[in-house]
Motif scaffolding. Structure first.
Motif, mmCIF file in Angstrom:
data_model
loop_
_atom_site.group_PDB
_atom_site.id
_atom_site.type_symbol
_atom_site.label_atom_id
_atom_site.label_comp_id
_atom_site.label_asym_id
_atom_site.label_seq_id
_atom_site.Cartn_x
_atom_site.Cartn_y
_atom_site.Cartn_z
ATOM 1 N N ASP A 91 -7.749 -4.990 0.663
ATOM 2 C CA ASP A 91 -7.444 -5.847 1.808
ATOM 3 C C ASP A 91 -6.140 -5.463 2.494
ATOM 4 O OD1 ASP A 91 -5.758 -6.651 -0.185
ATOM 5 O OD2 ASP A 91 -6.515 -8.701 -0.308
ATOM 6 N N MET A 92 -5.440 -4.442 1.945
ATOM 7 C CA MET A 92 -4.218 -3.945 2.557
ATOM 8 C C MET A 92 -4.157 -2.433 2.427
ATOM 9 S SD MET A 92 -1.411 -6.813 1.337
ATOM 10 C CE MET A 92 -2.081 -6.881 -0.326
ATOM 11 N N ILE A 93 -3.658 -1.783 3.475
ATOM 12 C CA ILE A 93 -3.461 -0.337 3.488
ATOM 13 C C ILE A 93 -2.042 -0.072 3.962
ATOM 14 C CG2 ILE A 93 -4.187 1.837 4.561
ATOM 15 C CD1 ILE A 93 -6.971 0.625 4.834
ATOM 16 N N TYR A 94 -1.376 0.907 3.352
ATOM 17 C CA TYR A 94 0.026 1.168 3.668
ATOM 18 C C TYR A 94 0.211 2.561 4.265
ATOM 19 C CZ TYR A 94 0.668 -2.918 0.707
ATOM 20 O OH TYR A 94 0.589 -4.186 0.182
ATOM 21 N N THR A 95 1.215 2.671 5.156
ATOM 22 C CA THR A 95 1.545 3.950 5.766
ATOM 23 C C THR A 95 3.020 3.967 6.116
ATOM 24 O OG1 THR A 95 0.829 5.552 7.439
ATOM 25 C CG2 THR A 95 1.055 3.265 8.161
ATOM 26 N N ALA A 96 3.536 5.155 6.439
ATOM 27 C CA ALA A 96 4.936 5.285 6.845
ATOM 28 C C ALA A 96 5.141 4.656 8.224
ATOM 29 C CB ALA A 96 5.330 6.759 6.858
ATOM 30 N N PRO A 97 6.394 4.293 8.546
ATOM 31 C CA PRO A 97 6.635 3.537 9.784
ATOM 32 C C PRO A 97 6.554 4.339 11.077
ATOM 33 C CG PRO A 97 8.696 3.943 8.640
ATOM 34 C CD PRO A 97 7.611 4.417 7.727
ATOM 35 N N THR A 98 6.684 5.661 11.022
ATOM 36 C CA THR A 98 6.643 6.463 12.246
ATOM 37 C C THR A 98 5.779 7.700 12.037
ATOM 38 O OG1 THR A 98 8.559 7.849 11.712
ATOM 39 C CG2 THR A 98 8.989 5.731 12.814
ATOM 40 N N SER A 99 5.317 8.257 13.149
ATOM 41 C CA SER A 99 4.505 9.465 13.079
ATOM 42 C C SER A 99 5.327 10.669 12.630
ATOM 43 C CB SER A 99 3.863 9.753 14.443
ATOM 44 O OG SER A 99 4.855 9.924 15.441
ATOM 45 N N ALA A 100 6.657 10.613 12.818
ATOM 46 C CA ALA A 100 7.517 11.718 12.397
ATOM 47 C C ALA A 100 7.440 11.954 10.902
ATOM 48 C CB ALA A 100 8.958 11.446 12.814
ATOM 49 N N VAL A 101 7.154 10.902 10.153
ATOM 50 C CA VAL A 101 6.987 11.028 8.701
ATOM 51 C C VAL A 101 5.549 10.710 8.310
ATOM 52 C CG1 VAL A 101 9.377 10.735 7.982
ATOM 53 C CG2 VAL A 101 8.010 8.716 8.505
ATOM 54 N N CYS A 102 4.636 11.064 9.200
ATOM 55 C CA CYS A 102 3.192 10.991 8.958
ATOM 56 C C CYS A 102 2.621 9.572 8.976
ATOM 57 C CB CYS A 102 2.813 11.681 7.646
ATOM 58 S SG CYS A 102 2.827 13.460 7.766
ATOM 59 N N GLY A 103 3.322 8.632 9.566
ATOM 60 C CA GLY A 103 2.776 7.283 9.663
ATOM 61 C C GLY A 103 1.600 7.208 10.620
ATOM 62 N N VAL A 104 0.631 6.372 10.290
ATOM 63 C CA VAL A 104 -0.589 6.220 11.075
ATOM 64 C C VAL A 104 -0.512 4.934 11.893
ATOM 65 C CG1 VAL A 104 -3.095 5.907 10.948
ATOM 66 C CG2 VAL A 104 -1.950 7.448 9.356
#
Length: 223
Positions: A91-104
């Motif tokens: 029910d939760m998915i996590y990612t980095a906060p910016t695209s510079a560090v591969c965030g989605v």
């Protein structure tokens, strides 16, 4: 004395400039990933799900080794189906906060996605720009069908990405992926409509069809 101070100041500025450039280069390198055929993305992922994104928030995820706060984006999702991974609800998915560090960045208006990602040791699912994440409505019929069985049948095969002609493979257990040289796109005909499947003699070949391939198929089959 002033000349010495000037040289020292210039040296400091040069050092800072070098460090800045190095930092920018590291950030750019941080999200460098090779294009992958959807089948490769499926096989390399721990979890592949179809889910509807219903919300998001930025959360604290502890501190790095320098004591700086680490931020993560938490996407709240309503899972529809598991294609690969633990048969449980995510029910939760996590990612980095910016695209510079591969965030989605995902749309949070209840849009449905196919989401492939990694399973962390704490059981949470994390995704990056290098993972295969596509709006469900944008997938071809073949891609949707292949998620159920066909991609998994070819996980022992190697898909070799052709970036310039001539292209070659090193063995019979490889499929040559030529979308880029033919269509200048990694989302071309082979990505949308073909899967690389292992045959009974342990060689691999591209397959296209509306049903799972026959056990002893020898050539590409059309629907």
């Amino acid at each position: 004395m002033f000349s010495k101070m000037s040289r020292t100041a210039n040296s400091v500025l040069v050092t800072l400039a070098i460090l800045f450039i190095w930092r920018v280069e590291k950030l750019a390198e941080a999200c460098s990933c090779s294009p992958a055929h959807p089948q490769q993305a499926f096989c390399n992922s721990d979890v592949v799900i179809r889910a509807r994104v219903v919300g998001s928030q930025v959360i604290d995820a502890g501190n790095d080794i320098y004591g700086n706060a680490i931020k993560r984006v938490q996407y709240d999702v309503k899972m529809i189906k598991v294609f690969k991974g633990p048969n449980r609800n995510f029910d939760m998915i996590y990612t980095a906060p910016t695209s510079a560090v591969c965030g989605v960045t995902l749309e949070t208006n209840s849009k449905e996605y196919l989401i492939a990602g990694k399973l962390e040791s704490d059981g949470t699912m994390h995704v990056t720009l290098c993972d295969f994440i596509e709006p469900w409505e944008g997938l071809s019929a073949t891609q949707k069908k292949s998620l159920v069985q066909r991609y998994e049948m070819g996980c022992d095969c190697k898909i070799t990405h052709c970036t310039s002609i001539p292209c070659t493979i090193s063995g019979p257990a490889e499929c040559l992926w030529t979308d880029w040289v033919i269509e200048k796109s990694v989302n071309g005909n082979q990505a949308k409509h073909f899967a690389c499947i292992k045959r009974s003699d342990d060689s691999c070949a591209w397959y296209r069809g509306s049903a799972p391939p026959k056990k002893d198929f020898l050539d590409i089959e059309d629907p």
